[in-house]
Design a protein around this motif. Sequence first.
Motif, mmCIF file in Angstrom:
data_model
loop_
_atom_site.group_PDB
_atom_site.id
_atom_site.type_symbol
_atom_site.label_atom_id
_atom_site.label_comp_id
_atom_site.label_asym_id
_atom_site.label_seq_id
_atom_site.Cartn_x
_atom_site.Cartn_y
_atom_site.Cartn_z
ATOM 1 N N VAL A 104 0.829 -1.194 0.000
ATOM 2 C CA VAL A 104 0.000 0.000 0.000
ATOM 3 C C VAL A 104 0.869 1.251 0.000
ATOM 4 O O VAL A 104 0.570 2.232 -0.696
ATOM 5 C CB VAL A 104 -0.948 -0.013 1.219
ATOM 6 N N ILE A 135 -4.440 4.840 8.284
ATOM 7 C CA ILE A 135 -4.334 3.533 7.625
ATOM 8 C C ILE A 135 -2.926 2.939 7.757
ATOM 9 O O ILE A 135 -2.466 2.211 6.888
ATOM 10 C CB ILE A 135 -4.743 3.619 6.136
ATOM 11 N N LEU A 138 -2.383 -0.721 7.158
ATOM 12 C CA LEU A 138 -2.479 -1.240 5.791
ATOM 13 C C LEU A 138 -1.201 -1.061 4.987
ATOM 14 O O LEU A 138 -1.037 -1.682 3.925
ATOM 15 C CB LEU A 138 -3.619 -0.537 5.033
ATOM 16 N N LYS A 141 0.631 -4.039 3.465
ATOM 17 C CA LYS A 141 -0.188 -5.079 2.839
ATOM 18 C C LYS A 141 -0.177 -4.944 1.320
ATOM 19 O O LYS A 141 0.068 -3.867 0.768
ATOM 20 C CB LYS A 141 -1.630 -5.011 3.359
ATOM 21 N N PRO A 143 -1.933 -4.367 -2.039
ATOM 22 C CA PRO A 143 -3.184 -3.681 -2.394
ATOM 23 C C PRO A 143 -4.241 -4.615 -2.986
ATOM 24 O O PRO A 143 -5.438 -4.391 -2.831
ATOM 25 C CB PRO A 143 -2.740 -2.638 -3.428
ATOM 26 N N GLU A 145 -4.956 -7.524 -2.098
ATOM 27 C CA GLU A 145 -5.542 -8.415 -1.096
ATOM 28 C C GLU A 145 -6.450 -7.680 -0.109
ATOM 29 O O GLU A 145 -6.913 -8.267 0.864
ATOM 30 C CB GLU A 145 -4.419 -9.133 -0.336
ATOM 31 N N LEU A 146 -6.724 -6.423 -0.391
ATOM 32 C CA LEU A 146 -7.548 -5.617 0.506
ATOM 33 C C LEU A 146 -9.029 -5.794 0.196
ATOM 34 O O LEU A 146 -9.414 -6.205 -0.900
ATOM 35 C CB LEU A 146 -7.181 -4.138 0.372
ATOM 36 N N SER A 147 -9.867 -5.443 1.169
ATOM 37 C CA SER A 147 -11.312 -5.420 0.944
ATOM 38 C C SER A 147 -11.660 -4.219 0.074
ATOM 39 O O SER A 147 -10.837 -3.324 -0.154
ATOM 40 C CB SER A 147 -12.049 -5.320 2.279
ATOM 41 N N GLN A 150 -11.220 -0.989 1.998
ATOM 42 C CA GLN A 150 -9.807 -0.661 2.184
ATOM 43 C C GLN A 150 -9.191 -0.160 0.885
ATOM 44 O O GLN A 150 -8.411 0.798 0.886
ATOM 45 C CB GLN A 150 -9.064 -1.899 2.685
ATOM 46 N N LYS A 151 -9.564 -0.765 -0.242
ATOM 47 C CA LYS A 151 -9.043 -0.313 -1.534
ATOM 48 C C LYS A 151 -9.502 1.107 -1.842
ATOM 49 O O LYS A 151 -8.739 1.907 -2.392
ATOM 50 C CB LYS A 151 -9.491 -1.267 -2.647
ATOM 51 N N VAL A 154 -7.380 3.473 0.079
ATOM 52 C CA VAL A 154 -6.053 3.575 -0.547
ATOM 53 C C VAL A 154 -6.140 4.412 -1.825
ATOM 54 O O VAL A 154 -5.266 5.234 -2.107
ATOM 55 C CB VAL A 154 -5.482 2.177 -0.845
#
Length: 287
Positions: A104, A135, A138, A141, A143, A145-147, A150-151, A154
């Motif tokens: 991220v 965030i 995050l 992590k 990007p 694989e985020l919900s 969350q995306k 970002v």
Amino acid sequence: MDIVKIKDLTYKYPIGDENVLKDVNLTIEKGKLYALVGSNGSGKTTLCNVIRGFIPHFHHGELKGEVLIYDKDIREYELGELALKIGFVFQNPYTQISGVKDTVFEEIAYGLENLGVEVETIRQKVAEVIQLLGIEYLQDKNPQELSGGQKQRVALASIIVMEPDILVIDEPTSQLDPQGTEEVFKIIEIMKQKGKTIILVEHKIELIAEYADHVVLLQDGEIVTQGKTKDILSDERAMNYGVPLPQYAILGIEMKKKGINLQQIPLTENESVAVMRSWLATKGVKV
């Protein structure tokens, strides 16, 4: 200060037979949040595409009238120049993630890298935005694989880090659950507090009632009404154009119809509580 001025704007797509925007006149004041509302196909996204320069620089078509950003016509800008002034957040966060970065942190930095900003400055700016939006958890992590929520956060961060004066945000919560929606609007509120000018397309009318300063109602490519949020969303006529009113406004309108004299039509829960307390006080009821 007015930073976007639109006068007598009419637009037709290259393969279209009819104008999708018709004699649009709109002035956007610096530091305010403007919500574009209306039924599907009313012209909201097309108007956003004009403001951010995709029309006429990407979609050519037939554009008439004036569209001024900082008193300079949209047609006189290079698209890259506009990108520095206007940040755009897509409806679908999956289309805004680049797909070429592993974390991220790197994703948020991507736009600054493309501008050739010095590495240390990039690190500082990205770290500041991550902290601002809360965030940190995050940043390491992947990007991909985020919900969805969350995306979208970002995606917002990747635009905010570029420090544009204007944010155009097209239905950012349409694919999000209530928690994701709340998180996105927290970010929008942060940007509003920082003095950013925000043009928002959103169907969740309760959120518009809470956050927007002005509402612009479109129907069939025309602005049928515009004004302060409290005026537009307390007027039953908005429903004639497929725009629901906030539940608290409907309650207030129905109470007035029954002869209950409220000081104003409330739009939000807090306003409703205040209005009801004020009315009860006139009846000698202590709350």
